[in-house]
Design a protein around this motif. Structure first.
Motif, mmCIF file in Angstrom:
data_model
loop_
_atom_site.group_PDB
_atom_site.id
_atom_site.type_symbol
_atom_site.label_atom_id
_atom_site.label_comp_id
_atom_site.label_asym_id
_atom_site.label_seq_id
_atom_site.Cartn_x
_atom_site.Cartn_y
_atom_site.Cartn_z
ATOM 1 N N ILE A 204 52.634 45.261 67.946
ATOM 2 C CA ILE A 204 51.427 45.763 66.988
ATOM 3 C C ILE A 204 51.393 44.622 67.346
ATOM 4 O O ILE A 204 51.618 43.723 66.216
ATOM 5 N N ALA A 205 49.593 44.457 67.077
ATOM 6 C CA ALA A 205 48.675 42.964 67.225
ATOM 7 C C ALA A 205 48.459 42.928 65.829
ATOM 8 O O ALA A 205 47.622 43.166 64.764
ATOM 9 N N ILE A 206 48.346 41.351 65.208
ATOM 10 C CA ILE A 206 47.909 40.938 63.767
ATOM 11 C C ILE A 206 46.684 40.485 64.092
ATOM 12 O O ILE A 206 45.974 39.377 64.476
ATOM 13 N N ILE A 207 46.174 41.110 63.401
ATOM 14 C CA ILE A 207 44.584 41.142 63.433
ATOM 15 C C ILE A 207 43.811 41.393 62.294
ATOM 16 O O ILE A 207 44.522 42.146 60.745
ATOM 17 N N THR A 208 42.816 40.768 61.658
ATOM 18 C CA THR A 208 42.132 40.784 60.896
ATOM 19 C C THR A 208 42.243 42.385 59.642
ATOM 20 O O THR A 208 42.296 41.927 58.774
ATOM 21 N N ASN A 209 41.389 43.196 60.653
ATOM 22 C CA ASN A 209 41.491 44.777 59.793
ATOM 23 C C ASN A 209 42.520 44.820 59.900
ATOM 24 O O ASN A 209 42.378 46.021 58.164
ATOM 25 N N LYS B 200 37.079 44.696 48.824
ATOM 26 C CA LYS B 200 38.855 44.270 48.112
ATOM 27 C C LYS B 200 39.138 44.449 47.287
ATOM 28 O O LYS B 200 39.506 44.169 46.665
ATOM 29 N N GLU B 201 37.892 43.926 46.235
ATOM 30 C CA GLU B 201 38.077 43.997 44.920
ATOM 31 C C GLU B 201 35.971 44.159 43.680
ATOM 32 O O GLU B 201 35.355 44.093 44.828
ATOM 33 N N VAL B 202 36.950 44.766 42.917
ATOM 34 C CA VAL B 202 35.667 45.201 41.536
ATOM 35 C C VAL B 202 35.890 44.329 40.608
ATOM 36 O O VAL B 202 36.190 44.661 40.557
ATOM 37 N N VAL B 203 33.954 44.848 39.785
ATOM 38 C CA VAL B 203 34.466 44.427 38.635
ATOM 39 C C VAL B 203 34.443 45.679 38.006
ATOM 40 O O VAL B 203 33.553 46.172 38.495
ATOM 41 N N ALA B 204 35.286 45.967 36.884
ATOM 42 C CA ALA B 204 35.134 46.784 35.527
ATOM 43 C C ALA B 204 33.695 46.232 34.986
ATOM 44 O O ALA B 204 34.600 45.536 33.741
ATOM 45 N N LEU B 205 33.082 47.025 34.096
ATOM 46 C CA LEU B 205 32.158 47.134 33.174
ATOM 47 C C LEU B 205 32.535 48.128 32.211
ATOM 48 O O LEU B 205 32.057 49.320 32.356
ATOM 49 N N TYR B 206 32.767 47.608 31.238
ATOM 50 C CA TYR B 206 33.292 49.310 29.986
ATOM 51 C C TYR B 206 33.561 48.696 29.103
ATOM 52 O O TYR B 206 33.170 47.806 28.099
ATOM 53 N N ILE B 207 33.297 49.588 28.126
ATOM 54 C CA ILE B 207 32.897 49.488 26.742
ATOM 55 C C ILE B 207 34.859 49.413 26.010
ATOM 56 O O ILE B 207 35.342 50.206 26.332
ATOM 57 N N ASP B 208 35.043 48.189 25.543
ATOM 58 C CA ASP B 208 36.031 48.168 24.765
ATOM 59 C C ASP B 208 37.069 49.277 23.938
ATOM 60 O O ASP B 208 37.205 48.121 22.790
ATOM 61 N N ASP B 209 36.678 50.620 24.277
ATOM 62 C CA ASP B 209 37.540 51.362 23.350
ATOM 63 C C ASP B 209 38.731 51.828 24.549
ATOM 64 O O ASP B 209 38.960 51.232 25.055
ATOM 65 N N ASP B 210 39.415 52.891 23.560
ATOM 66 C CA ASP B 210 40.674 53.222 23.793
ATOM 67 C C ASP B 210 40.508 54.241 25.718
ATOM 68 O O ASP B 210 40.996 54.316 26.281
ATOM 69 N N ARG C 82 53.925 29.120 52.130
ATOM 70 C CA ARG C 82 52.297 29.170 51.532
ATOM 71 C C ARG C 82 51.387 29.941 51.110
ATOM 72 O O ARG C 82 50.511 30.754 51.116
ATOM 73 N N THR C 83 51.716 31.538 52.137
ATOM 74 C CA THR C 83 51.203 33.106 52.206
ATOM 75 C C THR C 83 51.837 33.888 51.418
ATOM 76 O O THR C 83 50.926 34.517 50.807
ATOM 77 N N ARG C 84 52.422 33.027 50.415
ATOM 78 C CA ARG C 84 53.226 34.088 49.244
ATOM 79 C C ARG C 84 51.874 33.707 48.516
ATOM 80 O O ARG C 84 52.069 34.391 47.413
ATOM 81 N N THR C 85 50.827 32.624 47.965
ATOM 82 C CA THR C 85 49.954 32.709 47.133
ATOM 83 C C THR C 85 48.895 32.018 47.524
ATOM 84 O O THR C 85 48.549 32.607 46.573
ATOM 85 N N VAL C 86 48.547 32.575 48.657
ATOM 86 C CA VAL C 86 47.577 32.281 48.744
ATOM 87 C C VAL C 86 46.881 33.208 50.463
ATOM 88 O O VAL C 86 47.230 33.459 51.120
ATOM 89 N N ASP C 87 45.427 33.265 51.045
ATOM 90 C CA ASP C 87 45.091 33.121 52.006
ATOM 91 C C ASP C 87 44.998 32.616 52.863
ATOM 92 O O ASP C 87 44.252 31.924 52.504
ATOM 93 N N PHE C 88 45.587 32.257 53.842
ATOM 94 C CA PHE C 88 44.558 31.186 55.158
ATOM 95 C C PHE C 88 44.171 32.570 56.372
ATOM 96 O O PHE C 88 44.149 33.588 56.307
ATOM 97 N N VAL D 2 38.371 36.684 54.985
ATOM 98 C CA VAL D 2 38.061 37.645 56.524
ATOM 99 C C VAL D 2 36.889 36.900 57.204
ATOM 100 O O VAL D 2 36.559 36.989 58.666
ATOM 101 N N ASP D 3 35.834 36.119 56.625
ATOM 102 C CA ASP D 3 34.482 36.283 56.807
ATOM 103 C C ASP D 3 34.654 34.847 58.060
ATOM 104 O O ASP D 3 34.509 34.696 58.962
ATOM 105 N N PHE D 4 35.430 33.633 57.363
ATOM 106 C CA PHE D 4 36.165 32.396 58.398
ATOM 107 C C PHE D 4 37.043 32.603 59.106
ATOM 108 O O PHE D 4 36.679 32.389 60.495
ATOM 109 N N SER D 5 37.873 33.487 59.377
ATOM 110 C CA SER D 5 38.541 34.281 60.463
ATOM 111 C C SER D 5 37.928 34.693 61.674
ATOM 112 O O SER D 5 37.898 34.271 62.471
ATOM 113 N N THR D 6 36.532 35.749 60.703
ATOM 114 C CA THR D 6 35.446 36.315 61.899
ATOM 115 C C THR D 6 34.844 34.740 62.478
ATOM 116 O O THR D 6 34.844 34.874 64.131
ATOM 117 N N ALA D 7 34.608 33.606 61.593
ATOM 118 C CA ALA D 7 33.992 32.980 62.262
ATOM 119 C C ALA D 7 34.280 31.782 63.318
ATOM 120 O O ALA D 7 34.278 31.019 64.420
#
Length: 1832
Positions: free
Chosen positions: A547-552, A1089-1099, A1477-1483, A1710-1715
């Motif tokens: 199994i090749a280790i590739i970005t996707n 990979k990530e989103v911003v959640a915009l919501y009203i601060d109620d239950d 190092r890979t436990r705390t950051v992405d390379f 991901v973008d720098f890996s591609t570059a």
């Protein structure tokens, strides 16, 4: 005038006018009433009651506090009941209470806060720590203790400190438990850890419930369990059961929140409790030591005695201290409130005056007019209490939050450290750090005694011995089975990858049960992308194979460290340049050949001129001399000339010429060898670029990632051809693109190497154009990935990995790198031209010879009777005479010997074939028992005797609570009325019973919802429809639980409204749990990979976003930021938040609000800020679709929504739905509304169906013998002295039975099938995914929990097998009108620069360096980063910030940590990608290969005086000499009788034998061999001599070519075992790695520069230096390019690379890996490397040329032998001459007349020719002019 103004001000201030006329106005009253609500019979409650009473006494005793005012605190027992909390809060508000202390329970605090908000009474809780109790939703709630937000930060810090990556959360499923665990998840996520499983226990949990959950947890991997409960009794029960199940044991980690510490501080633990808590960690709110605290603690015993309690059974906990301080806080605030001129006054609530026909006197409730001012005074508090400084920050949290970290040991508790938000973890109290700058880097805790009494830190996870096997997927390959293969008709799996996995498994420190499960049909190679995806989804626990280790793939799973290197290469057919007839001419050019021939002739003429007069060999007839010149010229080419050169000048010229010939011959040989050694191949495909541009078909392996990669490079899909096996490769390549084949195949290097080992006519074209490797795949954040990585590194270091590789993959045939021996052997075709020339010359020579012979024969035998004789004799006689004539010696030229030329050519062909072998190698889950608790109906007898009993009443009353003036409410009102009408019109439903539904408008107000629910419960209501709002549903459910009235909500989608906490709540619509699953699926589909959640601060907002976070985490995505808006927000609030979001990276924004007006305002502001534009993604939950379905959008609204995605609950098309939809217009008209202004939304359909659910349930309830009856609530009967008639509220006796009938519903309605699953969710949850385009809303697909995303309706898929792999959506028009999928993130044009940390190196500045006195940064790593940044599809502004002082290399570990903490946005430099190092950051993908190597001093083996003897052993030398002598003797025996050259005196014959023997070694023998046997032996011997000479030359060449080095250090193993000091580079990870390998820290020496390396290595360990240096390969290559006397010892013992560092889940990775891959493919990466790192001197791999040149020392022994031989020969010669001269007559006197000296006479004698005894003249010439031979 002043008195008048004061009067007017007072009147206005107190509201004299209007309905809110003030009562009980007092400027400074005698008594101030404060209420307190908490649970008396609890650890916290008991202590709090004593503390509150003590505080009241202390305050009232201190006249300086309230200045004579008496503080009156009335305490009520809520008994942990939300309903009682509501009732008691209402009671207080009819007694002019200015503040409420409590509640103790966070759950009750949520409910009570609605009352406090309405009646404006500050509520100060000393124990409600739920972090969701914030000021935005609950402005009158003040927390006077620490928030669990900080407690969860402390726990996350502990988890991170011990490097545990996952925890299990065990909690009670109520508001307190859920919200606390949600905060824990957020805090763990900040540290790249996570909650792997949430184990929820029901409120009122039993031993059986706990057992079921713990048994389930015991089957999981994680062993770190966080217990967060509000009830200590339940918590202790958890530990008791865990102890019984042997789960409080070695390997487990138990962390309890502060419920445990408060309980143990209150009650001393008995022995049984202590045993079950051994090794547990727990938190406790930190209270600094102070005199006040000590004084109060000393009073505690007396205070307890005063309450007549046993002092030994009630200790003081921190909540008691906070309760005491809370009373003082109210006192100080009240005093400040009154001192500020405010008065205590109350007024009636206008909202309650509208409530009529109610037996409850709710009008008695009053609003505290000064509530806001008193709240302000509370928040302005600033004094020292028992708990420390009492002061609030801007978010209303107490300042200086801190916690004790405690370890339960024996019967006591030991503080192992502290946590604070200022200094993190420390072993010193937090208050000691507040005067210092914050330093969160130095985290410390004392040692811990863990469960099982172990001192070693637990791993945090383990595989329990429960029989469960890991399901490990393996590719069921049909080709290249050397890697992975499944034996036919068996479960045996074998191959290289399997052996590596098994070997790594054996290196794990624990047993791992597993089962290998083939993936694929066995007919073609499976899809590796799908195999990896099945690991992500959990179908497989891991995947093992090629199994090749590739970005996707790294986006969705974790890979181990690579165990094999790989990379895509191009294979194409090649045409070999064959050796043709004139191949021998190829080494020289035509010009060279011509010049060589010319020089041969010129040199022949020159030598002839110099020798002609003095040398008889160059004299004779002109023809003879011409022949001699030509023969002599070309015979020198083979050193075969026989003519002697006697003149000084001639010999000088000849020596020079022979040296030239030697060089020419050697150069010719070398050139021809090179031509034949290197494969001469040609192909139109030279690499990936030429292949792509060719337009030809390209083959790839089935299942390989090469297909997608080539498409990404711009190759059209139509050009790509799937190939399934090596045979298919060969066939397609043989055919070629013109005949339906392919021009080339693109595949990974390991496959290609195997392919080329069998198919030698193809070859690799160009270099690898990707750099990748193979690894094992595990789910994200699986601890197995780290452990297997360590195991693989161990295999690599021990050499086992290489041995496994050699076992399976060693090429035994030709390969991509080998030389094709058979095709490069020289056959006849290579030399037929040369043979032809020889043949022609031979034929011409023979023809002339035979013509001459015939002519001579005819002349000698010409007689008259020849013909007669011929006729009289046979032809055979003539032939015999002719042959005899040929055999006769030709005496015509007696002085000339005939030359016999013997030419032989022997070619040895060798071909090696070796076969390639393929060796054949060959859970039960624990049942979960469910217990149904039979609860007897309260009040069946006695006071609760039933009333209003009816077996089948005429009318059934149902209430409905929702907000009339809302999109959902307006439609729901019409739908409910229509349903009631339809049911009452259908006699078959309730059979004559009338259904009466009373509607009440909650107006989105939680307080009114409470009041209306209470009203319904005095009107014999059997069920309540609603509420619409999730927030109100939380409050109402407490009333429904108490009065046992089923509450069916058609619109409250909050997923936290669970049946465990709210058993009488039933959701008749879809839960947001599924809506968030749908949104997570969309995010995953588009790879954001990530989103911003915009919501009203109620239950509703918080809990929905929490569910979204969970669902995203399941797919390895996350919410990067939670943007909370306050309820009742303004445009200004929205603008502030959106401006903040515009500065963030993520551009995927999920909007989740309950109020559509607020939601549309968000989009309006976003449009104004140009945020609904290209690059943004907006996803709205179903609030938007329901609003747009209800109201037609105007142009302004439409513009602001362009490109938005939204969800809508999917309602299948049906005849029922169509019929109701067609009725809708008339129903709206009936309500007197404009039909064009009110559309039908899905919530209207669910409201309609909800009424039918109740009708069917009531009918089933009555048919089942149920009766509708009500009884009074005994809890309310005890309330005396209340103006409100709460006793009128009644319990529905049949509530549980009716609830059961509701949950048994099973019918088809407008929204589809109405049926509930075991978790009380409607079956078949599904959502439409909608895109707003123009004025239209286009459905782009659907989501269901059955098939996930699809373009077909979910109901059409229910009859098919589920297939979640084929995810599809239609195309989308995105914001800004873009059709291309947005990236999901971008760097906004806001001037912000990325802060990129770079190591400020002090050595090896070729990699990174800062130019002194400037901001300029340069180096290899910097150039790579800049080139990669230029390849990004967007502008990237950044600033390099040096890290380190420049005097020593910085700590790279710290540099990486600063990226993790956010101090740097990235790190660029020579940073190794290692596991820690890979436990705390992405390379990024590596841009340079690296790995640790050992460098040591080496002693070069010098070429000595007798170096020429080294090619042969002593035995070989002796054998060679013996054979030379033996062969000389054999030849002498064979030739002695027939050959005069081997005859003579014994002395002469011995000399001849010796001379002949040794001269054959150099082919210099001059003696002719005439016998057939002699010639046969000589030919064989000369062949042997040729081989021996060649072997000697080859061996000596090899010895001089390869560096001969010696060192006691042979690699890492010998270095470790040597015990000697080891050097390493400052800041390198090598130090930690060596320590992990067992090297003592005392052996490790820091070295800061190459010069320090060299100095330490030269000193050696004996002189304070080091035995070796361990560092990464790039540094060592540079070091060895300057210091050639050291060398690498052994192989690299780690495999790693260098990459750029980014925060976890940063899209830049991901973008720098591609570059970087683009740079590698274009060759730019190599050019940058060569610019900075090309070695200009010696290197670790080069040969030291200067030291290997052959100097005089190498051969003085040989020269000495020659000199000795020469001296001996000359000595003997001169002795012989001297003797001869004595016996010769003195002729010098005759010649010179005696005038010459004796010396001259001696010279003349030496110059005189010597006459041999045989009379033969020797060939020597004399120096005397008189002896020169004249011309002929």
């Amino acid at each position: 005038m002043v008195p008048v103004l004061l009067f007017v001000f007072t009147v206005l201030h107190n509201g004299v006018f209007g309905e809110g006329a003030a009562r009980n106005v007092s400027s400074r009253p005698a008594v101030v009433n404060v209420g307190a609500i908490f649970t008396f019979d609890s650890a916290i409650g008991r202590v709090a009651k004593i503390a509150i009473d003590a505080a009241v006494d202390d305050i009232n005793a201190d006249s300086s506090v309230l200045h004579g005012i008496k503080l009156n605190v009335t305490s009520l027992d809520s008994n942990s009941s939300g309903f009682l909390g509501i009732v008691e809060a209402l009671q207080f508000m009819e007694k002019d209470t200015v503040a409420i202390i409590g509640p103790q329970s966070s759950t009750i605090a949520h409910v009570m806060s609605h009352v406090a908000n309405e009646l404006q009474v500050p509520t100060l809780s000393f124990a409600a720590t739920d972090p969701s109790l914030n000021s935005l939703q609950y402005p009158f709630f003040v927390r006077t203790t620490q928030s669990d937000l900080y407690q969860m930060s402390a726990i996350a810090a502990v988890v991170d400190y011990y490097r545990w990556k996952e925890v299990v959360a065990l909690y009670i499923d109520d508001d307190y438990g859920r919200n606390g665990i949600s905060a824990l998840r957020d805090k763990l996520q900040e540290r790249t850890c996570k909650i792997s499983f949430k184990a929820a226990l029901p409120p009122g949990t039993t031993n059986s419930d706990i057992t079921d959950v713990l048994v389930k947890l015991a089957l999981m991997e994680s062993r770190v369990i966080v217990v967060h409960v509000s009830d200590p009794v339940a918590g202790l029960m958890i530990f008791s059961v865990a102890k019984h199940l042997d789960m409080v044991a070695d390997g487990y980690v138990w962390i309890a929140t502060d419920w445990l510490s408060s309980y143990l501080d209150t009650y001393p633990a008995n022995s049984e409790t202590a045993i079950s808590l051994q090794g547990v960690l727990m938190t406790r709110q930190h209270v600094p030591d102070s005199d006040q605290k000590k004084a109060f603690t000393s009073r505690w015993t007396n205070l307890v005695k005063k309450e007549e309690l046993r002092t030994s059974m009630l200790g003081l906990n921190t909540y008691g201290l906070y309760a005491y301080d809370t009373v003082w806080l109210i006192a100080h605030a009240t005093d400040a409130f009154l001192d500020g001129g405010s008065t205590i006054s109350f007024s009636s609530d206008a909202k309650l005056k509208d409530i009529k026909q109610s037996k409850m006197n709710l009008q008695a409730l009053s609003i505290f007019n000064g509530g806001e001012q008193l709240l302000t005074r509370v928040l302005e508090a600033d004094f020292m209490g028992l708990t420390g400084k009492i002061q609030f920050d801007s978010d209303r949290y107490l300042v200086n939050p801190a916690y004790d970290i405690i370890n339960v040991v024996g019967t006591g508790c030991r503080v192992i450290g502290y946590w604070s938000n200022y200094s993190g973890l420390s072993v010193e109290p937090p208050e000691s750090f507040y005067s210092e700058p914050p330093n969160a880097s130095n985290q410390q805790l004392h040692s811990v005694i863990w469960p099982g009494e172990r001192a070693a830190k637990p791993r945090g996870w383990v595989f329990p011995n429960n029989g469960r096997q890991l399901r490990i997927g393996i590719p069921n390959r049909v080709s290249y089975k050397e890697f992975v293969s499944l034996a036919e008709k068996s479960d045996t799996v074998k191959g290289f990858c399997i052996d590596v996995f098994s070997a790594a498994l054996n290196n794990l420190p624990y047993p791992l049960p597993y089962k290998l499960i083939p993936f694929g049909n066995g007919k073609e190679n499976p899809s590796y992308r799908e195999l990896v995806r099945m690991v992500q989804t959990g179908f497989f626990d891991a995947a093992v194979g090629d199994i090749a280790i590739i970005t996707n793939r790294t986006r969705i799973v974790d890979f181990t460290q690579p165990y094999a290197e790989s990379g895509l290469v191009v294979v194409a057919p090649t045409k070999r340049v064959k050796s043709g007839a004139w191949a021998f001419l190829r080494p020289f050019t035509l010009k060279m050949w011509g010049t060589t021939v010319a020089f041969f002739l010129v040199m022949g003429i020159v030598v002839w001129i110099l020798e002609h007069r003095v040398n008889k060999d160059f004299r004779g007839s002109p023809r003879n001399q011409v022949v001699t010149v030509v023969w002599f010229s070309f015979s020198t080419m083979f050193f075969a000339h026989r003519e002697e050169v006697v003149s000084v000048l001639g010999r000088l010229v000849l020596v020079v010429w022979l040296f030239v010939v030697l060089i020419v011959n050697s150069s010719y040989t070398a050139s021809l060898t090179s031509i034949l050694t290197v494969q001469q191949l040609s192909s139109p495909i030279t690499g990936i670029e030429s292949l792509i541009s060719s337009g030809e078909p390209i083959g790839f392996q089935v299942g390989s990632f090469a297909r997608n990669y080539l498409i990404d490079l711009g190759v059209q899909k139509s050009r790509l051809i799937e190939l399934g096996s090596p045979e298919a490769y060969a066939a397609a390549l043989d055919k070629g693109s013109a005949n339906g084949g392919v021009a080339a195949v693109v595949d990974e290097r390991p496959y290609v190497d195997l392919f080329l080992s069998k198919y030698c006519k193809f070859s690799i074209r160009g270099n690898e154009f990707t750099k990748s490797s193979w690894g094992f795949a595990f789910p994200r954040d699986s601890p197995l990935a780290d452990d297997f990585s360590t195991a693989i590194l161990t295999l690599a270091e021990s050499g086992e990995l290489q041995r496994i590789h050699d076992k399976w993959l060693t090429n035994t045939g030709c390969s991509s790198q080998s030389t094709d021996i058979s095709s490069n052997q020289l056959d006849l075709n290579s030399f037929w031209g040369l043979f032809l020339i020889c043949a022609i010359a031979s034929v011409l020579a023979l023809s002339i010879y035979f013509l001459r012979i015939l002519h001579t024969f005819s002349q000698q035998n010409h007689q008259p009777d020849v013909s007669t004789y011929a006729e009289g004799n046979s032809r055979s006689g003539s032939m015999q005479r002719f042959l005899s004539f040929l055999d006769q010696k030709d005496e015509s030229k007696p002085g000339e010997k005939p030359t016999q030329v013997s030419s032989g050519n022997s070619t040895v062909f060798t071909r090696a074939f070796v076969r390639l072998y393929s060796l054949s190698l060959g859970g039960a889950m624990f049942p979960v028992l469910l217990f149904v608790i039979a609860v007897l109906n309260h009040g069946a007898f006695g006071d609760g005797f039933g009333r209003n009993v009816s077996s089948r009443p005429a009318v059934v009353n149902v209430g409905a609570i929702f907000t009339f003036d809302s999109a959902i409410g307006r439609v729901a009102k019409i739908a409910i009325d229509a349903a009631v009408a339809d049911i009452n019109a259908d006699s078959s439903v309730l059979r004559g019973i009338k259904l009466n539904v009373t509607l009440s408008d909650s107006n989105s107000n939680g307080f009114l919802g409470i009041v209306e629910a209470l009203q319904f419960m005095e009107k014999d209501t059997v069920a309540i429809i609603g509420p619409q709002s999730s927030t109100i549903a939380h409050v109402l459910s407490h009333v429904a639980n108490e009065l046992q009235v089923p509450t069916l909500s058609f619109a409250a989608t909050d997923p936290s409204l669970a049946s465990l906490q709210y058993p009488f709540f039933v959701r008749t619509t879809q839960s947001d749990l599924y809506q968030m699953s749908a949104i997570a699926a969309v995010v995953d589909y588009y790879h954001w990979k990530e989103v911003v959640a915009l919501y009203i601060d109620d239950d509703y907002g918080r809990n929905g976003v929490s569910a979204l976070g969970d669902k995203l985490q399941e797919r390895t995505y996350k919410i990067s930021f939670k943007a909370a808006l306050p309820p009742g927000m303004t445009r200004s609030d929205i603008t502030d938040v959106l401006v903040k979001l515009a500065l963030m990276e993520s551009r995927v924004i999920v909007v989740h609000v309950s109020d559509p007006v607020a939601g549309l305002m968000i989009f309006s502001v976003a449009k104004h800020l140009d945020m609904v534009a290209d690059g943004y993604v907006w996803i709205a939950t179903d609030w938007l679709s329901s609003y747009l379905d209800t109201y037609p959008a105007n142009s302004e609204t439409t513009i602001s929504l362009q490109g938005v995605l939204m969800t809508r609950q999917h309602v299948p098309d049906s005849d029922q739905k169509k019929a109701f939809t067609s009725r809708w217009t008339n129903l709206v008209k009936k309500e007197g509304m404009d039909t064009s202004m009110l559309g039908l939304n899905t919530y209207g359909l669910y409201a309609y169906d909800t009424v039918w659910v109740i009708a069917y349930a009531v009918n089933a309830f009555l048919d089942g013998g149920g009766t509708i009856s009500f009884s009074s609530d005994p809890k309310l009967n005890g309330m005396q002295g209340s103006k409100m008639n709460l006793q009128t509220l009644s319990l529905f006796n049949g509530g549980k039975q009716l609830l059961k009938r509701v949950l048994e519903a099973n019918f088809t309605a407008l929204t589809g099938k109405i049926q509930f699953d075991s978790d009380r969710y409607l079956v078949h949850p599904a959502y439409d995914i909608i895109n707003v385009v123009g004025t239209a809303r286009r459905v782009i697909g659907y989501w269901s929990n059955y098939s996930e995303l699809s373009v077909e309706t979910p109901e059409s898929l229910y009859s098919r097998p589920p297939n979640a792999s084929n995810q599809q959506l239609h195309n989308v028009i995105w914001p800004g009108g873009a059709a291309a999928i947005p990236r999901g993130w971008v760097f906004a044009n806001n001037g912000r620069q990325l802060r990129i940390g770079i190591p400020n190196r002090a050595s090896y500045k070729e990699f990174v360096s800062v130019v002194n006195g400037t901001d300029t940064v340069k180096g290899f790593c910097i150039d790579v980063f800049a080139a990669a940044a230029n390849n990004l599809p967007y502008a990237l502004t950044y600033k390099f910030i040096p890290f380190g002082n420049g005097k020593a290399n910085p700590s790279y570990r710290e540099l990486v940590r600063m990226v993790q903490t956010g101090f740097f946005d990235a790190a660029v430099g020579d940073i190794a990608i290692v596991t820690d190092r890979t436990r705390t950051v992405d390379f990024t993908q590596p841009y340079a290969e690296s790995g640790l190597v050992v460098v040591a001093p080496t002693k070069r083996t010098q070429s000595g005086a007798w170096a020429f003897l080294r090619p042969f052993t002593l035995k070989m030398w002796g054998g060679t000499v013996a054979f030379l002598l033996l062969m000389g003797m054999v030849i002498w025996i064979l030739e002695h009788k027939v050959n005069k050259d081997f005859r003579g005196t014994p002395k002469k014959q011995v000399a001849t034998v010796l001379w002949f023997s040794f001269s054959t070694m150099f082919f210099a023998h001059r003696e002719e061999v005439v016998s057939i046997l002699g010639r046969l032996v000589l030919i064989m011997w000369l062949f042997v001599v040729l081989i021996v000479n060649s072997s000697y030359t080859a061996s000596l060449t090899s010895i001089l070519t390869v560096q001969q080095l010696s060192s006691p250090i042979t690699g890492i193993d010998s270095l470790i075992s040597s015990g000697e000091p080891i050097g390493f580079q400052v800041g390198s990870f090598a130090e930690k790695y060596l320590i992990d390998l067992g090297v003592r820290k005392s052996r490790l020496i820091e070295l800061g520069s190459p010069e320090a390396y060299a100095a330490a290595l030269e000193k050696g360990p004996a002189n304070g230096g080091v035995a070796a240096v361990v560092d990464e390969r790039p540094y060592i290559d540079l070091f060895l390019s300057k210091y050639c006397k050291f060398s690498v010892r052994g192989n690299e013992f780690t495999k790693s690379g260098w990459g750029f560092v980014f925060p976890r889940d940063s899209p830049l990775t991901v973008d720098f890996s591609t570059a970087i891959l683009t740079l590698a493919e274009s060759g730019e990466l190599q050019r940058i490397h060569d610019k900075w790192l090309k070695n200009s001197g010696c290197s670790s791999q080069s040969t030291d040329i200067s030291s290997d040149q052959l100097d005089l020392n190498c051969f003085w022994g040989l020269f000495l032998i020659c000199a000795i031989a020469s001296v001996l020969a000359l000595s003997l010669y001169f002795i012989r001459i001297f003797i001869q001269q004595k016996h010769q007559p003195d002729v010098s006197a005759d010649v010179d007349g005696g005038s010459r000296s004796c010396i001259w006479r001696c010279l003349l004698f030496l110059d005189k020719k010597e006459q041999s005894k045989s009379g033969k003249m020797p060939t020597e010439r004399t120096l005397s002019s008189s002896s020169v031979v004249g011309p002929a």
